[in-house]
Design a protein around this motif. Sequence first.
Motif, PDB file in Angstrom:
ATOM      1  N   PRO A  96      59.054  34.158  17.519  1.00  0.00           N
ATOM      2  CA  PRO A  96      58.882  33.965  16.432  1.00  0.00           C
ATOM      3  C   PRO A  96      59.898  33.560  15.422  1.00  0.00           C
ATOM      4  CG  PRO A  96      57.765  35.710  16.342  1.00  0.00           C
ATOM      5  CD  PRO A  96      58.465  35.522  17.877  1.00  0.00           C
ATOM      6  N   HIS A  97      60.601  33.038  15.784  1.00  0.00           N
ATOM      7  CA  HIS A  97      61.574  32.477  14.391  1.00  0.00           C
ATOM      8  C   HIS A  97      61.277  31.089  14.253  1.00  0.00           C
ATOM      9  CE1 HIS A  97      65.676  32.853  12.248  1.00  0.00           C
ATOM     10  NE2 HIS A  97      65.567  31.544  12.836  1.00  0.00           N
ATOM     11  N   PHE A  98      60.950  30.596  14.920  1.00  0.00           N
ATOM     12  CA  PHE A  98      60.937  29.138  14.792  1.00  0.00           C
ATOM     13  C   PHE A  98      59.758  28.667  13.962  1.00  0.00           C
ATOM     14  CE2 PHE A  98      58.195  25.418  16.082  1.00  0.00           C
ATOM     15  CZ  PHE A  98      59.176  23.677  16.620  1.00  0.00           C
ATOM     16  N   ASP A  99      58.797  29.430  14.421  1.00  0.00           N
ATOM     17  CA  ASP A  99      57.459  29.502  13.621  1.00  0.00           C
ATOM     18  C   ASP A  99      57.841  29.586  12.246  1.00  0.00           C
ATOM     19  OD1 ASP A  99      55.963  28.959  15.301  1.00  0.00           O
ATOM     20  OD2 ASP A  99      55.359  30.697  15.862  1.00  0.00           O
ATOM     21  N   TYR A 100      58.956  30.779  11.466  1.00  0.00           N
ATOM     22  CA  TYR A 100      59.339  31.534   9.933  1.00  0.00           C
ATOM     23  C   TYR A 100      60.268  29.884   9.401  1.00  0.00           C
ATOM     24  CZ  TYR A 100      56.914  35.827  11.995  1.00  0.00           C
ATOM     25  OH  TYR A 100      56.522  36.920  12.648  1.00  0.00           O
ATOM     26  N   VAL A 101      60.610  29.549  10.315  1.00  0.00           N
ATOM     27  CA  VAL A 101      62.088  29.028   9.904  1.00  0.00           C
ATOM     28  C   VAL A 101      60.968  27.321   8.998  1.00  0.00           C
ATOM     29  CG1 VAL A 101      63.684  27.558  10.422  1.00  0.00           C
ATOM     30  CG2 VAL A 101      64.517  29.770  10.737  1.00  0.00           C
ATOM     31  N   CYS A 102      60.231  27.191  10.322  1.00  0.00           N
ATOM     32  CA  CYS A 102      59.593  26.435  10.273  1.00  0.00           C
ATOM     33  C   CYS A 102      58.927  25.952   8.771  1.00  0.00           C
ATOM     34  CB  CYS A 102      59.165  24.899  11.568  1.00  0.00           C
ATOM     35  SG  CYS A 102      59.880  25.049  12.895  1.00  0.00           S
ATOM     36  N   SER A 103      57.922  26.966   9.117  1.00  0.00           N
ATOM     37  CA  SER A 103      56.859  27.293   8.216  1.00  0.00           C
ATOM     38  C   SER A 103      57.646  27.203   6.263  1.00  0.00           C
ATOM     39  CB  SER A 103      56.204  28.330   8.187  1.00  0.00           C
ATOM     40  OG  SER A 103      55.654  28.134   6.908  1.00  0.00           O
ATOM     41  N   GLY A 104      59.110  28.103   6.427  1.00  0.00           N
ATOM     42  CA  GLY A 104      59.371  28.111   5.245  1.00  0.00           C
ATOM     43  C   GLY A 104      60.368  26.323   3.933  1.00  0.00           C
ATOM     44  N   VAL A 105      60.573  26.263   5.373  1.00  0.00           N
ATOM     45  CA  VAL A 105      61.629  24.832   5.068  1.00  0.00           C
ATOM     46  C   VAL A 105      60.568  24.247   4.685  1.00  0.00           C
ATOM     47  CG1 VAL A 105      63.123  23.614   5.828  1.00  0.00           C
ATOM     48  CG2 VAL A 105      63.716  25.583   6.251  1.00  0.00           C
ATOM     49  N   THR A 106      59.331  24.228   5.189  1.00  0.00           N
ATOM     50  CA  THR A 106      58.139  22.754   4.758  1.00  0.00           C
ATOM     51  C   THR A 106      58.106  23.363   3.498  1.00  0.00           C
ATOM     52  OG1 THR A 106      57.167  22.786   7.292  1.00  0.00           O
ATOM     53  CG2 THR A 106      55.921  21.871   5.496  1.00  0.00           C
ATOM     54  N   GLN A 107      57.644  25.400   3.473  1.00  0.00           N
ATOM     55  CA  GLN A 107      57.055  24.671   2.068  1.00  0.00           C
ATOM     56  C   GLN A 107      57.898  25.068   1.324  1.00  0.00           C
ATOM     57  OE1 GLN A 107      55.043  29.205   2.130  1.00  0.00           O
ATOM     58  NE2 GLN A 107      53.706  27.977   4.176  1.00  0.00           N
ATOM     59  N   GLY A 108      59.438  24.897   1.687  1.00  0.00           N
ATOM     60  CA  GLY A 108      60.488  25.134   0.149  1.00  0.00           C
ATOM     61  C   GLY A 108      60.583  23.802  -0.073  1.00  0.00           C
ATOM     62  N   VAL A 109      60.299  22.831   0.660  1.00  0.00           N
ATOM     63  CA  VAL A 109      60.798  21.038   0.351  1.00  0.00           C
ATOM     64  C   VAL A 109      59.548  20.409  -0.461  1.00  0.00           C
ATOM     65  CG1 VAL A 109      60.942  19.159   1.464  1.00  0.00           C
ATOM     66  CG2 VAL A 109      62.519  20.681   2.363  1.00  0.00           C
ATOM     67  N   THR A 110      58.640  21.563  -0.285  1.00  0.00           N
ATOM     68  CA  THR A 110      57.142  20.812  -1.070  1.00  0.00           C
ATOM     69  C   THR A 110      57.381  21.625  -1.776  1.00  0.00           C
ATOM     70  OG1 THR A 110      55.647  20.830   1.027  1.00  0.00           O
ATOM     71  CG2 THR A 110      54.634  21.273  -0.924  1.00  0.00           C
ATOM     72  N   GLY A 111      57.284  22.471  -1.966  1.00  0.00           N
ATOM     73  CA  GLY A 111      57.849  22.743  -3.420  1.00  0.00           C
ATOM     74  C   GLY A 111      58.776  22.256  -4.385  1.00  0.00           C
ATOM     75  N   LEU A 112      60.135  22.163  -3.690  1.00  0.00           N
ATOM     76  CA  LEU A 112      60.916  21.456  -4.432  1.00  0.00           C
ATOM     77  C   LEU A 112      60.479  20.170  -5.118  1.00  0.00           C
ATOM     78  CD1 LEU A 112      63.959  21.951  -2.474  1.00  0.00           C
ATOM     79  CD2 LEU A 112      63.768  22.957  -4.713  1.00  0.00           C
ATOM     80  N   ASN A 113      59.500  19.146  -4.104  1.00  0.00           N
ATOM     81  CA  ASN A 113      58.850  18.021  -4.175  1.00  0.00           C
ATOM     82  C   ASN A 113      57.933  18.122  -5.500  1.00  0.00           C
ATOM     83  OD1 ASN A 113      59.521  15.530  -2.898  1.00  0.00           O
ATOM     84  ND2 ASN A 113      59.052  16.835  -1.282  1.00  0.00           N
ATOM     85  N   LEU A 114      57.453  19.053  -5.597  1.00  0.00           N
ATOM     86  CA  LEU A 114      55.894  19.615  -6.939  1.00  0.00           C
ATOM     87  C   LEU A 114      57.006  20.129  -7.878  1.00  0.00           C
ATOM     88  CD1 LEU A 114      53.841  21.440  -5.216  1.00  0.00           C
ATOM     89  CD2 LEU A 114      53.296  19.095  -5.579  1.00  0.00           C
ATOM     90  N   GLU A 115      57.897  21.154  -7.800  1.00  0.00           N
ATOM     91  CA  GLU A 115      58.714  20.733  -8.954  1.00  0.00           C
ATOM     92  C   GLU A 115      59.680  20.129  -9.381  1.00  0.00           C
ATOM     93  OE1 GLU A 115      57.145  23.927 -10.578  1.00  0.00           O
ATOM     94  OE2 GLU A 115      55.803  24.099  -9.525  1.00  0.00           O
TER      95      GLU A 115
END
Length: 167
Positions: A96-115
């Motif tokens: 499941p490493h793929f899912d964790y990395v993809c989710s983490g980066v997606t959420q991280g980039v979204t957070g950077l855009n919001l902040e």
Amino acid sequence: MATIYHNLSEYDFETVPDASEMRFGIVASEWNQNVTEKLLEGACNTLERHGAKQENIHIERVPGSFELTFGAKMMAQSQDVDVVIVIGCVIRGDTPHFDYVCSGVTQGVTGLNLEGDIPFIFGMLTTENLKQAEDRCGGRYGNKGDEAAVTAIKMVDFARRICTARK
């Protein structure tokens, strides 16, 4: 839209603003370097085709895709850039490493855009296998790096127009 219906490198050149006065940060993952270097090359070539000066394209590398978010944040804080593009490639494996990395980066980039005060562009491939990645880094479906660069230019233009309209 799925890339099987849309080539990542096809766009209307005339709809992309002039990038000659824009400053770009790009953070690229070293993991899957055979893919990420092609994505990076596509992004840089597209930026330059639209007028970006080489000295206004700042490139840094991080070890893997999970580190892209931190790298992008540091790029935005330490460089005088109008936008940061993250470039990476995650290929599904047996865990499941793929899912964790993809989710983490997606959420991280979204957070950077919001902040953040500048746009952060998601130029990361998330594929089932190496063939899909190769098809999307200059292969039969074009180059995700091209798409990320066009998006970056358009978002800088958008942000400038919105800021000007608010004054």
